[in-house]
Design a protein around this motif. Structure first.
Motif, short mmCIF file in Angstrom:
data_model
loop_
_atom_site.label_atom_id
_atom_site.label_comp_id
_atom_site.label_asym_id
_atom_site.label_seq_id
_atom_site.Cartn_x
_atom_site.Cartn_y
_atom_site.Cartn_z
N LEU A 1 0.84 -1.12 0.11
CA LEU A 1 0.07 0.14 -0.01
C LEU A 1 0.93 1.10 -0.27
O LEU A 1 0.77 2.18 -0.70
N GLN A 2 1.94 1.21 0.68
CA GLN A 2 2.87 2.27 0.69
C GLN A 2 3.30 2.53 -0.67
O GLN A 2 3.75 3.76 -1.05
N TYR A 3 3.64 1.50 -1.27
CA TYR A 3 3.98 1.46 -2.85
C TYR A 3 3.21 2.46 -3.61
O TYR A 3 3.48 3.36 -4.27
N GLN A 4 1.94 2.09 -3.39
CA GLN A 4 0.62 2.96 -4.15
C GLN A 4 0.62 4.40 -3.72
O GLN A 4 0.62 5.23 -4.56
N CYS A 5 0.90 4.49 -2.33
CA CYS A 5 0.99 6.03 -1.81
C CYS A 5 2.07 6.96 -2.50
O CYS A 5 1.61 7.96 -2.72
N GLY A 6 3.15 6.11 -2.88
CA GLY A 6 4.17 6.71 -3.29
C GLY A 6 4.04 7.23 -4.46
O GLY A 6 4.61 8.19 -5.22
N HIS A 7 3.02 6.94 -5.29
CA HIS A 7 2.86 7.32 -6.55
C HIS A 7 1.81 8.28 -6.55
O HIS A 7 1.36 8.53 -7.77
N THR A 8 1.38 8.68 -5.61
CA THR A 8 0.27 9.89 -5.68
C THR A 8 0.83 11.35 -5.68
O THR A 8 1.76 11.34 -5.18
N ALA A 9 0.29 11.93 -6.35
CA ALA A 9 0.32 13.57 -6.30
C ALA A 9 0.55 14.22 -4.82
O ALA A 9 1.16 14.99 -4.38
N ASP A 10 -0.52 13.58 -4.14
CA ASP A 10 -0.79 14.27 -2.86
C ASP A 10 0.57 13.54 -1.80
O ASP A 10 0.78 14.52 -0.72
N TYR A 11 1.19 12.63 -2.07
CA TYR A 11 2.47 12.29 -1.30
C TYR A 11 3.61 13.41 -1.58
O TYR A 11 3.99 13.76 -0.75
N VAL A 12 3.61 13.61 -2.78
CA VAL A 12 4.45 14.70 -3.39
C VAL A 12 4.36 16.17 -2.54
O VAL A 12 5.31 16.76 -1.95
N GLU A 13 3.04 16.32 -2.67
CA GLU A 13 2.52 17.55 -2.02
C GLU A 13 2.92 17.72 -0.54
O GLU A 13 3.44 18.59 -0.02
N GLY A 14 2.45 16.51 -0.03
CA GLY A 14 2.62 16.45 1.59
C GLY A 14 4.02 16.74 1.99
O GLY A 14 4.57 17.41 2.78
N VAL A 15 5.29 16.04 1.33
CA VAL A 15 6.41 16.06 1.79
C VAL A 15 7.15 17.40 1.40
O VAL A 15 7.84 18.20 1.97
N THR A 16 6.44 17.88 0.04
CA THR A 16 6.98 19.29 -0.12
C THR A 16 6.66 20.42 0.55
O THR A 16 7.50 21.21 0.68
N ALA A 17 5.29 20.33 1.05
CA ALA A 17 4.61 21.42 1.81
C ALA A 17 5.41 21.08 3.25
O ALA A 17 5.79 22.30 3.98
N PHE A 18 5.88 20.09 3.47
CA PHE A 18 6.53 20.15 4.91
C PHE A 18 7.95 20.63 4.72
O PHE A 18 8.44 21.57 5.60
N ARG A 19 8.57 20.40 3.60
CA ARG A 19 9.78 20.87 3.64
C ARG A 19 9.94 22.36 3.38
O ARG A 19 10.82 23.32 3.56
N GLU A 20 8.86 22.92 2.56
CA GLU A 20 8.75 24.52 2.39
C GLU A 20 8.06 25.26 3.60
O GLU A 20 7.78 26.32 3.46
N LYS A 21 7.90 24.39 4.67
CA LYS A 21 7.18 24.96 5.88
C LYS A 21 5.81 25.75 5.54
O LYS A 21 5.81 26.77 5.79
N ARG A 22 4.99 25.27 4.75
CA ARG A 22 3.71 25.99 4.25
C ARG A 22 2.80 24.52 4.36
O ARG A 22 3.05 23.55 4.67
N ASP A 23 1.17 25.06 4.51
CA ASP A 23 0.30 24.17 4.49
C ASP A 23 0.13 23.38 3.15
O ASP A 23 0.46 24.18 1.97
N PRO A 24 -0.13 21.89 3.31
CA PRO A 24 -0.18 21.53 1.85
C PRO A 24 -1.55 21.56 1.32
O PRO A 24 -2.70 21.91 1.88
N LYS A 25 -1.60 21.59 -0.01
CA LYS A 25 -2.84 21.69 -0.86
C LYS A 25 -3.02 20.24 -1.54
O LYS A 25 -2.53 20.18 -2.70
N PHE A 26 -3.88 19.42 -0.84
CA PHE A 26 -4.13 17.82 -1.61
C PHE A 26 -5.15 18.12 -2.52
O PHE A 26 -6.14 18.73 -1.96
N ARG A 27 -5.34 17.34 -3.60
CA ARG A 27 -6.13 17.48 -4.49
C ARG A 27 -6.80 15.89 -4.63
O ARG A 27 -7.78 15.89 -5.30
N GLY A 28 -6.39 15.24 -3.58
CA GLY A 28 -7.17 13.71 -3.55
C GLY A 28 -6.61 12.73 -4.89
O GLY A 28 -7.47 11.75 -4.89
N GLU A 29 -5.48 12.87 -5.09
CA GLU A 29 -5.15 12.19 -6.26
C GLU A 29 -3.80 11.71 -6.02
O GLU A 29 -2.97 12.36 -5.16
#
Ligand code: T3D
Length: 262
Positions: free
Chosen positions: A234-262
């Motif tokens: 399941l983690q493999y599948q999560c790693g392919h989502t745009a929201d995973y990228v957004e979550g980690v990027t937002a954390f690194r950029e110290k901002r709130d994430p904007k998840f699109r549900g994809e």
């Protein structure tokens, strides 16, 4: 005014679905079952990212409408299996199998299949005045709508047996203390908190939330090694989502994430 037995209201990414037979404490009829299924399937089909279910008036749901069935004459053998097979079981399966999170706001009594319906939700909030009743034994019936499966898993066998055999009401506060529900809230805070929680879930990584549901459901029957493999996949599948990228990027950029549900 409406004569619909279920109301469905679309919000920003989430749906609020209300059982609407307040003078009968929202007891299930064939019509209510059909409208509820249509509302849930409609919300999911139209892209809901979270769903809130609740009841109109002072009750959440009093289970099967006891005035709907024709009682058997001498010698007749009614087939109650039919109603479980065609109404309750598909409802509970739909709620457990959808990958969309469902919140129940239990605004008043949840009895019989109404309690099973509430507990089929992923997160259950209840008003402090609400009660949970496994009322079946008073009618010579067994708990249904998934209650014999979920109640012992939530509260353990001793409490589940006593609830089922005695049909004694359990208060919302006790239900929270037992782990039957997530939270008991002051009556006047229930709907605001339930709506805020549902809106929050709708703004989260929808694919990831769905996979969390899948993992927790599978853990009910998996042994550890199988579950570890499932988490890996399941983690493999999560790693392919745009929201995973957004979550980690937002954390690194110290901002709130904007998840699109994809
Ligand atoms: O047949 C099958 O498909 C088999 C599957 C069965 C699944 C099940 O759910 S079996 C369990 C069915 N439900 C019950 O046994 C609960 C029956 N209701 C109650 O015990 C009480 O109403 C409550 C404890 C839930 C609430 O009590 P209270 O004092 O707060 O309210 P009340 O005065 O009893 O109810 C208010 C009204 O709603 C009342 O109508 P009235 O007198 O004002 O005209 C009452 O008859 C009605 N009502 C409540 N529950 C049901 C109902 N009417 C039809 N069916 C009900 N289940």
């Amino acid at each position: 005014m409406t004569d619909k037995t279920v109301l469905s209201e679309q919000h920003d990414g989430w749906w609020e679905i209300t059982l609407n037979r307040p003078d009968r404490l929202n007891a299930f009829t064939g019509e209510l079952h059909a409208e509820l299924r249509a509302a849930l399937e409609g919300a999911i089909g139209q892209g809901a990212r979270a769903i809130l279910v609740t009841g109109a008036g002072r009750g959440f749901c009093a289970g099967q409408d006891l005035t709907e069935r024709k009682l058997p004459e001498a010698g007749e053998k009614p087939d109650l299996r039919h109603f479980l097979h065609t109404r309750y079981n598909p409802l509970i399966r739909l709620m457990r199998e959808t990958r969309i999170p469902i919140v129940a706001a239990v605004n008043g009594v949840a009895a019989g299949a109404g309690m099973g319906f509430a507990l089929a939700a992923d997160i259950v909030l209840a008003a402090r005045s609400a009660t949970f009743i496994q009322s079946f034994s008073k009618l010579g019936l067994v708990p249904d709508a998934g209650s014999t499966w979920i109640v012992p898993r939530l509260v353990g066998p001793a409490r589940a047996r006593a609830m089922a055999l005695t049909a004694e009401p359990v208060s919302a506060e006790k239900a929270e203390a037992w782990g039957l529900i997530w939270k008991a809230l002051d009556d006047d805070k229930l709907m605001d908190e339930a709506r805020a929680l549902t809106a929050k879930l709708a703004s989260m990584p929808t694919v990831g939330l769905g996979l969390i549901k899948q993992a927790l459901d599978a853990s009910e029957h998996n042994e550890l090694n199988r579950q570890l493999d499932l988490e890996r996949d399941l983690q493999y599948q999560c790693g392919h989502t745009a929201d995973y990228v957004e979550g980690v990027t937002a954390f690194r950029e110290k901002r709130d994430p904007k998840f699109r549900g994809e």
